[in-house]
Scaffold this active site. Structure first.
Site, PDB file in Angstrom:
ATOM      1  N   ALA A  67       0.844  -1.197   0.000  1.00  0.00           N
ATOM      2  CA  ALA A  67       0.000   0.000   0.000  1.00  0.00           C
ATOM      3  C   ALA A  67       0.874   1.239   0.000  1.00  0.00           C
ATOM      4  O   ALA A  67       1.906   1.283   0.670  1.00  0.00           O
ATOM      5  CB  ALA A  67      -0.913   0.020   1.217  1.00  0.00           C
ATOM      6  N   ASP A  68       0.453   2.235  -0.761  1.00  0.00           N
ATOM      7  CA  ASP A  68       1.125   3.527  -0.721  1.00  0.00           C
ATOM      8  C   ASP A  68       0.456   4.464   0.274  1.00  0.00           C
ATOM      9  O   ASP A  68       1.089   5.368   0.801  1.00  0.00           O
ATOM     10  CB  ASP A  68       1.133   4.158  -2.118  1.00  0.00           C
ATOM     11  CG  ASP A  68       2.128   3.475  -3.024  1.00  0.00           C
ATOM     12  OD1 ASP A  68       3.223   4.026  -3.203  1.00  0.00           O
ATOM     13  OD2 ASP A  68       1.830   2.381  -3.532  1.00  0.00           O
ATOM     14  N   ARG A  69      -0.832   4.234   0.520  1.00  0.00           N
ATOM     15  CA  ARG A  69      -1.532   5.007   1.545  1.00  0.00           C
ATOM     16  C   ARG A  69      -2.778   4.242   1.980  1.00  0.00           C
ATOM     17  O   ARG A  69      -3.482   3.679   1.145  1.00  0.00           O
ATOM     18  CB  ARG A  69      -1.914   6.391   1.027  1.00  0.00           C
ATOM     19  CG  ARG A  69      -2.518   7.303   2.091  1.00  0.00           C
ATOM     20  CD  ARG A  69      -2.755   8.713   1.585  1.00  0.00           C
ATOM     21  NE  ARG A  69      -1.533   9.398   1.226  1.00  0.00           N
ATOM     22  CZ  ARG A  69      -1.364  10.722   1.298  1.00  0.00           C
ATOM     23  NH1 ARG A  69      -2.341  11.491   1.732  1.00  0.00           N
ATOM     24  NH2 ARG A  69      -0.231  11.280   0.935  1.00  0.00           N
TER      25      ARG A  69
END
Length: 365
Positions: free
Chosen positions: A254-256
């Site tokens: 996940a990036d965010r």
């Protein structure tokens, strides 16, 4: 031995140029913040944890040889350069969180009367360098927590979908979340690495991850390097794979992550989650606490970076799309929390609906 994407000694930083992989392994010198911004923006280094580490270390490399007249001038230099680095890749929250923490440290040191200018600089350098070892330790904890969560599900019914007679599992991952995307070990690939260390990885499938092919170029490269039992599949094959190959779980990075558990990750993640839900395959997101943004209530508020058309229309120098066609190239998509079985962090595995309360309590400790 896992791959090393970041080489750092005080005053010196090099990154493995991921644009050249898997054909060529070449390290590129990062001599300061301008270089740091470029290698992040051009995706010579990528992966949310690695972006934060390289960005902050590029600042450390720049200020290391400099002398500052006052703590105020040093703080101003830190603030301006960190704000600039955050703009390189806006979707990944790790760089912003790291920048906020380092700026807070700089503010505290500026106010402290017993801290000299050299002391302030030394403490700031120590804080940036500590990020490397912390990331590896966090990734190992993520790997162990994720592996245990998957094996616990499998143990409930040995011989069920995705499990062999000895409890070994087949898993699917998307994009690249290994040593090339972190300081080392990996997040989602760290879960897979831990399963392998336990002797419980029967097979791992990785997607190509069009249009930038991080899966085919980078994840496949890591899996071959580590000698894991692995198979590459095209993005369009995931539904058929889950139907035919008895995959026990999907594990992605996940990036965010928003407060409600919605998750931004590499484009193509959302559709895999939908297909996994249809086939009853658990869908896990592996991410450090630094990827969780409690200030964003849902995925609707996450800024999605859009990349150049050329990434879609060309493979290398060869054009594959009809000239004149319009392109839409979002680098990420948002997977709704309702499709996610669990979010794997270094502090445990949480169901999306309990994430905000659980993380808030952890941050208060």
């Amino acid at each position: 031995m896992s791959l090393q994407s970041i080489k750092y000694n005080r005053g010196s930083l090099e990154i493995l140029d991921q644009l050249l992989l898997p054909v060529q392994s070449k390290y590129v010198a990062v001599r300061g913040v301008e270089d740091g911004w470029k290698v992040i923006n051009k995706m010579q280094v990528r992966g949310a944890p690695a972006i934060a580490i390289v960005g902050c270390l590029s600042l450390a490399v720049e200020i290391y040889p400099e002398e500052f007249e006052s703590k105020k001038s040093l703080r101003q230099e830190i603030e301006g350069k960190l704000n600039y680095l955050v703009s390189a890749r806006p979707t990944a929250v790790n760089m912003k969180i790291a920048a906020d923490e380092l700026l807070s440290l700089a503010n505290d040191l500026t106010k402290a009367e017993d801290v000299s200018v050299p002391d302030m600089k030394q403490r700031f350098l120590n804080a940036t360098e500590a990020m490397l070892q912390k990331d590896i330790a966090d990734n190992r904890a993520i790997g162990a927590n994720g592996a245990q969560a998957i094996l616990k599900l499998v143990a409930k019914s040995l011989g069920a979908a995705g499990a062999s007679g000895n409890g070994s599992v087949r898993v699917l991952t998307h994009c690249n979340t290994g040593s090339l995307a972190t300081a080392g070990y990996g997040t989602a690939l760290g879960v897979i690495r831990n399963l392998h260390e336990l002797g419980k990885l029967e097979h791992v499938y990785c997607t190509e991850t069009r249009p930038y092919n991080q899966g085919a170029r980078l994840t496949a490269y890591e899996l071959v390097h580590e000698k894991f039992p692995a198979t590459l599949v095209l993005d369009s094959m995931v539904a058929a794979l889950l139907r035919a190959k008895n995959v026990a779980a999907v594990v992605v990075g996940a990036d965010r992550v928003a407060a409600n558990g919605d998750t931004a990750n590499k484009i193509g993640t959302y559709q895999i989650a939908v297909v996994a839900k249809h086939h009853g395959v658990p869908f896990y997101v592996a991410a450090p606490l630094t990827s969780i943004d409690l200030q964003i209530p849902s995925g609707d508020h996450i800024i999605i970076e859009e990349r150049p058309d050329r990434e879609m229309t060309h493979v290398g120098e060869h054009r594959i799309a009809a000239p004149g066609i319009n392109c839409w190239n979002p680098a990420f998509d948002v997977t709704p929390a309702s499709l996610i079985t669990g979010i794997i962090t270094e502090r445990g595995v949480f169901e999306p609906q309990e994430l905000k309360e659980a993380i808030t309590k952890l941050l208060e400790l």
